[in-house]
Design a protein around this motif. Structure first.
Motif, short mmCIF file in Angstrom:
data_model
loop_
_atom_site.label_atom_id
_atom_site.label_comp_id
_atom_site.label_asym_id
_atom_site.label_seq_id
_atom_site.Cartn_x
_atom_site.Cartn_y
_atom_site.Cartn_z
N LEU A 87 0.79 -1.23 0.00
CA LEU A 87 0.00 0.00 0.00
C LEU A 87 0.82 1.28 0.00
CD1 LEU A 87 -2.63 -1.03 2.70
CD2 LEU A 87 -2.88 -1.16 0.23
N GLY A 88 1.97 1.24 0.57
CA GLY A 88 2.76 2.46 0.75
C GLY A 88 2.41 3.11 2.08
N GLN A 89 3.25 4.05 2.51
CA GLN A 89 3.10 4.64 3.84
C GLN A 89 1.82 5.46 3.99
OE1 GLN A 89 5.17 4.21 6.58
NE2 GLN A 89 3.52 5.26 7.63
N LYS A 90 1.46 6.27 2.99
CA LYS A 90 0.27 7.13 3.11
C LYS A 90 -1.00 6.31 3.28
CE LYS A 90 1.40 11.50 0.96
NZ LYS A 90 1.05 12.45 -0.09
N LYS A 91 -1.18 5.32 2.42
CA LYS A 91 -2.40 4.51 2.49
C LYS A 91 -2.43 3.67 3.76
CE LYS A 91 -3.71 4.29 -2.32
NZ LYS A 91 -4.07 3.44 -3.44
N LEU A 92 -1.28 3.18 4.20
CA LEU A 92 -1.23 2.38 5.42
C LEU A 92 -1.60 3.25 6.62
CD1 LEU A 92 -0.58 -0.38 6.62
CD2 LEU A 92 1.76 0.38 6.93
N THR A 93 -1.10 4.47 6.65
CA THR A 93 -1.43 5.39 7.75
C THR A 93 -2.92 5.72 7.73
OG1 THR A 93 0.79 6.33 7.59
CG2 THR A 93 -0.83 7.60 8.81
N LEU A 94 -3.48 5.94 6.55
CA LEU A 94 -4.91 6.22 6.41
C LEU A 94 -5.73 5.02 6.88
CD1 LEU A 94 -7.14 8.12 5.36
CD2 LEU A 94 -6.88 7.03 3.14
N GLU A 96 -4.81 2.73 9.06
CA GLU A 96 -4.69 2.63 10.51
C GLU A 96 -5.62 3.63 11.19
OE1 GLU A 96 -0.53 3.31 11.07
OE2 GLU A 96 -0.02 1.19 10.86
N ARG A 97 -5.70 4.85 10.63
CA ARG A 97 -6.58 5.87 11.19
C ARG A 97 -8.04 5.43 11.12
NH1 ARG A 97 -5.75 10.91 8.14
NH2 ARG A 97 -3.66 10.16 7.83
N LYS A 98 -8.42 4.84 9.98
CA LYS A 98 -9.79 4.36 9.81
C LYS A 98 -10.10 3.26 10.83
CE LYS A 98 -10.42 5.27 4.88
NZ LYS A 98 -10.52 4.63 3.55
N LYS A 99 -9.16 2.33 11.01
CA LYS A 99 -9.36 1.24 11.98
C LYS A 99 -9.53 1.80 13.39
CE LYS A 99 -6.91 -2.62 9.85
NZ LYS A 99 -5.74 -3.50 9.96
N ARG A 100 -8.71 2.77 13.76
CA ARG A 100 -8.80 3.37 15.09
C ARG A 100 -10.13 4.07 15.27
NH1 ARG A 100 -4.72 7.05 14.97
NH2 ARG A 100 -3.29 5.42 14.39
N ARG A 101 -10.56 4.81 14.24
CA ARG A 101 -11.83 5.53 14.31
C ARG A 101 -12.99 4.54 14.44
NH1 ARG A 101 -12.19 8.20 9.32
NH2 ARG A 101 -10.35 9.33 9.95
N ARG A 102 -12.94 3.45 13.67
CA ARG A 102 -14.01 2.45 13.73
C ARG A 102 -14.04 1.76 15.09
NH1 ARG A 102 -12.43 0.45 7.84
NH2 ARG A 102 -13.61 2.00 6.66
N ALA A 103 -12.85 1.51 15.66
CA ALA A 103 -12.79 0.88 16.98
C ALA A 103 -13.40 1.79 18.03
CB ALA A 103 -11.34 0.55 17.34
N LEU A 104 -13.15 3.10 17.93
CA LEU A 104 -13.75 4.04 18.87
C LEU A 104 -15.25 4.13 18.66
CD1 LEU A 104 -11.07 6.90 18.86
CD2 LEU A 104 -11.55 5.28 20.69
#
Length: 131
Positions: A87-94, A96-104
């Motif tokens: 995926l590359g760094q940008k997409k991987l970071t995005l 991870e952010r989505k996963k964290r938001r969904r977990a919250l």
């Protein structure tokens, strides 16, 4: 040795007198024209570092081999490394952010903006200053 005094200013603008000892260099020739300068050469990178070990104490040895071995055996690290390649760094970071938001969201934690609106608060920012 000689004692010399110098005046300097602190960050608050105050003048301070500092004393320090100056030892003459008796090994350097006074004849500047006779001094030959040589180019600085770097030492070889092939020098091996040997850890200092006393008894069972290995605290001064390198942790790099141990860390690399743990990385090779860690499944989560291997999955993350593979995703990073794909995926590359940008997409991987995005992602991870989505996963964290969904977990919250699953835990029922409101988003920051919803929280502000719910409590009748406003996000205020001070003006940006450049130092």
């Amino acid at each position: 040795s000689f004692v010399t005094q110098a005046r300097s200013r602190t960050s608050l603008g105050r003048s301070v007198v500092k004393s320090f000892s100056v030892t003459p260099d008796y090994n350097t020739s006074v004849n500047v024209a006779d001094i030959k300068l040589a180019k600085l050469t770097r030492k070889s990178n092939e020098q091996k570092i040997t850890p200092i070990v006393s008894g069972n104490d290995t605290s001064s040895s390198s942790l790099i081999p141990e860390t690399l071995e743990q990385m090779e055996n860690d499944e989560e690290f291997q999955l993350t490394a593979e995703k990073l390649k794909q995926l590359g760094q940008k997409k991987l970071t995005l992602e991870e952010r989505k996963k964290r938001r969904r977990a919250l969201d699953d835990m029922g934690v409101p988003s920051f903006h919803d929280f502000l609106a719910e409590n009748s608060l406003q996000a205020t920012r001070a003006p940006t200053t450049i130092l």
